[in-house]
Structure formats: structure tokens, C-alpha cells
Design an enzyme around this catalytic site. Structure first.
Site, mmCIF file in Angstrom:
data_model
loop_
_atom_site.group_PDB
_atom_site.id
_atom_site.type_symbol
_atom_site.label_atom_id
_atom_site.label_comp_id
_atom_site.label_asym_id
_atom_site.label_seq_id
_atom_site.Cartn_x
_atom_site.Cartn_y
_atom_site.Cartn_z
ATOM 1 N N GLU A 170 0.837 -1.201 0.000
ATOM 2 C CA GLU A 170 0.000 0.000 0.000
ATOM 3 C C GLU A 170 0.874 1.254 0.000
ATOM 4 O OE1 GLU A 170 -3.212 -0.408 -1.003
ATOM 5 O OE2 GLU A 170 -3.714 -1.516 0.810
ATOM 6 N N HIS A 171 0.469 2.229 -0.784
ATOM 7 C CA HIS A 171 1.211 3.499 -0.931
ATOM 8 C C HIS A 171 2.623 3.255 -1.463
ATOM 9 C CE1 HIS A 171 -1.726 6.363 0.657
ATOM 10 N NE2 HIS A 171 -2.132 5.349 1.404
ATOM 11 N N THR A 172 2.776 2.196 -2.206
ATOM 12 C CA THR A 172 4.056 1.922 -2.857
ATOM 13 C C THR A 172 4.002 2.303 -4.327
ATOM 14 O OG1 THR A 172 3.228 -0.314 -3.122
ATOM 15 C CG2 THR A 172 4.836 0.045 -1.360
ATOM 16 N N ASP A 173 2.787 2.370 -4.907
ATOM 17 C CA ASP A 173 2.715 2.517 -6.375
ATOM 18 C C ASP A 173 3.318 3.834 -6.859
ATOM 19 O OD1 ASP A 173 0.488 3.977 -5.455
ATOM 20 O OD2 ASP A 173 -0.889 3.197 -6.982
ATOM 21 N N GLY B 119 -16.575 4.313 -1.701
ATOM 22 C CA GLY B 119 -15.953 4.958 -0.540
ATOM 23 C C GLY B 119 -15.441 3.967 0.484
ATOM 24 N N ALA B 120 -15.208 2.719 0.061
ATOM 25 C CA ALA B 120 -14.790 1.678 1.002
ATOM 26 C C ALA B 120 -13.315 1.322 0.842
ATOM 27 C CB ALA B 120 -15.654 0.432 0.807
ATOM 28 N N SER C 236 -13.563 1.501 -6.163
ATOM 29 C CA SER C 236 -14.765 1.587 -7.004
ATOM 30 C C SER C 236 -14.562 2.591 -8.142
ATOM 31 C CB SER C 236 -15.987 1.976 -6.167
ATOM 32 O OG SER C 236 -15.777 3.227 -5.562
ATOM 33 N N ASP D 85 -4.709 0.724 -8.800
ATOM 34 C CA ASP D 85 -6.115 0.319 -8.914
ATOM 35 C C ASP D 85 -6.501 0.018 -10.360
ATOM 36 O OD1 ASP D 85 -5.985 0.999 -6.288
ATOM 37 O OD2 ASP D 85 -7.151 2.849 -6.483
ATOM 38 N N TYR E 176 -4.158 12.380 0.905
ATOM 39 C CA TYR E 176 -3.446 11.434 0.030
ATOM 40 C C TYR E 176 -2.328 12.183 -0.703
ATOM 41 C CZ TYR E 176 -2.710 7.999 -3.701
ATOM 42 O OH TYR E 176 -2.146 7.099 -4.569
HETATM 43 C C1 GLA Z 1 -5.466 4.504 -3.667
HETATM 44 C C2 GLA Z 1 -4.792 4.935 -4.964
HETATM 45 C C3 GLA Z 1 -3.722 3.939 -5.403
HETATM 46 C C4 GLA Z 1 -2.776 3.581 -4.258
HETATM 47 C C5 GLA Z 1 -3.564 3.241 -2.991
HETATM 48 C C6 GLA Z 1 -2.671 3.018 -1.798
HETATM 49 O O1 GLA Z 1 -6.222 3.355 -3.884
HETATM 50 O O2 GLA Z 1 -5.729 5.055 -5.988
HETATM 51 O O3 GLA Z 1 -3.019 4.455 -6.502
HETATM 52 O O4 GLA Z 1 -1.846 4.606 -4.018
HETATM 53 O O5 GLA Z 1 -4.490 4.251 -2.664
HETATM 54 O O6 GLA Z 1 -1.911 1.864 -1.978
#
Ligand code: GLA
Length: 375
Positions: free
Chosen positions: A15-18, A106-107, A111, A156, A218
């Protein structure tokens, strides 16, 4: 005319690596957004949604670029995809888009990417047959970045387009995003992901505590990561392989943000190693839980309500649990023994009721296919 579907996702780990050019490991959800599309000949796009029956729109494609902020937020996703195809020179005679779906909104289950990718695959098949998946992912992401205004990475959209049933998708974003042909591989790989064989299930708990990425938090994390990389003199935090290097960052907050990213990349590798070796996936549980602690303490994107869910499922016997997606609310994913799923669910509900938190939506998921035509 036809109907196309694109799924939401849960990130198993990563998570938050992309947007730091790192690794991520999502699976596609069985829940999808469907787009029924039909070409028109009057240069206009009509967008309707079963979930928002009162708000159809009919606009000229030539007006899309200037309309942006004047349409409801959800509608900027489909219109943004049309605008981006047009910006890239694909001629469209006009199109009707009818949307429907069941990916929880929003989960933290992507989506929005399901929505933009369902539209993107539909438009490709109707108007731009030779657009490769890689470009399609960029188009869907550009809709979200430029038209909606959220600076997300491509996790995503890549999950929605590329995932396959029974597999998690290992993304190596640095390779995936590289334009240098030959230097890198294609940047993704399908990793068998079958928990059922081991008597396990992936349980998702949607906390119903709203998660919203447009409020700037974010984007703030992205900026902090860029600042941390600059402090270390590297182009992205992906270049940092050892957590010890992170200690060279003077500023304490930036040091913690970087530590999350560096250790999260290591956690993706550790999970993939276990899955590749065909080992018992119970072994990935503690890595997921460590990922949650890192998102909570170092990256600071969890919330007390989400932490409560993680604690409750772990206390009820889950093998591991973590928040999913961008954070600040949303969902938790947990690895649980099939035999314990009901007990875990009941325990979470009891705990949340006791703390006067919303009753969650709880469901199990399997690794489902990515975007596809369905009719
Ligand atoms: C959201 C963003 C993704 C990613 C995640 C965290 O879903 O759309 O690009 O950064 O947060 O992993």
C-alpha cells in the site's frame, strides 16, 4: 453495443508503494462496475447510472475539456475517460454509457477505478481496438488524475485491467512504468492465490467509515514521499533497499514515511516468496499485520475505527489483518480459517456495536478476473 465489466480490488499487501515506483500485490474483487455502451452519431456523450438515476448527462464531446469541474464528481470518471481518449486523438462519433455496479463506494476498494476501467474497456472495443492494456491503464488513471483531480498511482487501474481469476497480480511499478524497451520486463506477474485449498478465506470488513481521497491527505503523503526521496538523493523511494538508509533522513516525519515504503516493498517480496513456494498462506498473516502497523504508525493513514476492526479480527483468531487502499477509513482485509469466519464476523460486529461505531459490511472474496466484455 455491448456490456463490459471491471472489478474493484483488495490489495493483499503493498500500500502506498505505487507512486513510489515500488511493488504491490492486489487481487480483483468478484464485485464489478458494468458499462453498457452504444455508439451515437451526434458527437455527444450520454452518461446514466443505475445508482444515480436522477443525474443523467448529455454533453458534447467537444465541451468535455471545459466542463470538468461543473459535473458531479462521480460523473467526472466516465467523462474523463472519454476526454482522455479524445485528447489522445481517438475519434469518437458519440456514445451512450449506462453504468451499474456493486463495488462498495468509498470503502477503499477502488470503485472509482472499476468505474473508469469499465468505461475504458468499452470505449476501446467500440472505437480504439488497438489500444494496448498498458495505455488503457494510463487513460483510466489520467481520467482520475487530471479530470477528477486525485493524484493516485496506477495500482487500482492496473488491478482492474490485468488481474486474472485465482491469481494475485504482482506489480513492479518501476518496470511497469518504464518507457525503455528491452531494459525492463513487462512489470507484472500473475501469482497463484488460492486460500481455499488451505482451508482459508479472505474476509473484507467495510467499516462504513467513509474514505475520501480528494481532501488532500493522500496528496500530502505523495509529497512527503517525494521529499523523503529528495532528502536521500534518489529519484524515488524504490531505489532505497535497506531500512537502515532511511535513518539518514533528518526530518522525523519524512523518515517514518520512507520507512513505511521501504519495509512495505520488503513485505510484498516476502508474501510473494511464500505464495510462489506454495507454502501455507497462514504464513503471510503476520506480514499483513505488520503492514497495518506500518500504515498506522509510520504512514499515519489509518483511523482509530479501522484499527479497532484489525484488533477485533485478530482477537477473534484471524491469522493477519490490515487496512486496504488509500486509508483514512474504508476497509480491512483479513486472512481467516474458513471454520472461523462466522465467529470472526460476529466478534467484529459486537466490538463495533460496543464502541458505537457503524455496523460493518462483511464479506469474503476470492481472486476474480479483470476487466472483460460480458454481453
Ligand atoms: C489509492 C490509490 C492507489 C494507491 C492506494 C494506496 O487506492 O488510488 O493508486 O496509491 O491508494 O496503496
Amino acid at each position: 453495443m455491448g456490456t463490459w465489466a471491471a472489478p474493484g480490488r483488495v490489495t493483499v499487501i503493498g500500500e502506498h508503494t505505487d507512486y513510489n515506483e515500488g511493488y504491490a500485490l492486489p487481487i480483483a474483487l468478484p464485485m464489478v462496475v458494468r458499462c453498457t455502451a452504444r455508439s451515437r452519431t451526434d458527437g455527444r456523450v450520454r452518461v446514466g447510472s443505475r445508482q444515480r438515476p436522477d443525474q443523467p448527462a448529455l454533453v458534447a464531446i467537444s465541451d468535455l475539456a471545459t466542463l470538468r469541474m461543473r459535473v458531479p464528481r462521480w460523473m467526472r470518471y466516465p467523462l474523463g475517460v472519454v476526454a482522455e481518449f479524445t485528447r489522445r486523438g481517438f475519434a469518437m462519433s458519440g456514445v451512450d454509457l449506462e453504468l451499474d455496479g456493486e463495488v462498495p463506494i468509498g470503502a477503499g476498494l477502488a470503485s472509482s477505478a472499476a468505474l473508469s476501467c469499465a468505461v475504458a474497456v468499452a470505449l476501446r472495443d467500440l472505437f480504439a481496438g488497438d489500444v494496448p492494456d498498458r495505455a488503457l491503464i494510463d487513460i483510466a488513471r489520467a481520467a482520475e488524475n487530471d479530470y477528477v483531480g486525485v493524484p493516485t498511482g496506477l495500482l487500482d487501474q492496473a488491478a482492474a485491467i490485468l488481474c486474472t481469476a485465482g491469481h494475485a497480480l504482482l506489480l513492479d511499478i518501476r518496470e511497469f512504468a518504464s518507457d525503455e524497451p528491452g531494459r525492463h520486463g513487462k512489470g507484472y506477474e500473475h501469482i497463484p492465490f488460492d486460500l481455499e485449498r488451505f482451508g482459508l478465506e479472505l474476509l473484507v470488513v467495510d467499516t462504513k467509515q467513509p474514505h475520501e481521497l480528494v481532501d488532500g491527505r493522500y496528496a500530502a503523503r505523495r509529497d512527503e514521499c517525494a521529499a523523503a526521496a529528495a532528502a536521500l538523493g534518489v529519484t524515488s523511494l524504490r531505489e532505497v533497499e535497506s531500512s537502515a538508509d532511511v535513518d539518514r533522513i533528518a526530518e522525523e516525519v519524512l523518515r517514518r514515511r520512507a520507512r513505511h515504503v521501504v519495509t512495505e516493498n520488503q513485505r510484498v517480496s516476502a508474501v510473494v516468496d511464500t505464495l510462489r513456494a506454495g507454502g501455507d498462506p497462514r504464513g503471510i498473516g503476520s506480514i499483513l499485520t505488520a503492514g497495518h502497523a506500518s500504515l498506522r504508525d509510520d504512514f499515519e493513514v489509518s483511523t482509530p475505527g479501522v484499527d479497532t476492526v484489525v484488533e477485533a479480527v485478530m482477537a477473534a483468531g484471524a491469522h493477519g489483518a490490515r487496512m486496504v487502499g488509500g486509508g483514512f477509513g474504508g476497509s480491512v482485509v483479513a486472512v481467516v480459517d474458513c471454520a472461523r469466519t462466522e465467529f470472526v464476523e460476529e466478534s467484529v460486529r459486537r466490538r463495533l456495536a460496543g464502541e458505537a461505531l457503524p455496523d460493518p459490511h462483511v464479506f469474503t472474496v476470492v481472486a476474480a478476473p479483470g476487466a472483460r466484455p460480458i454481453v
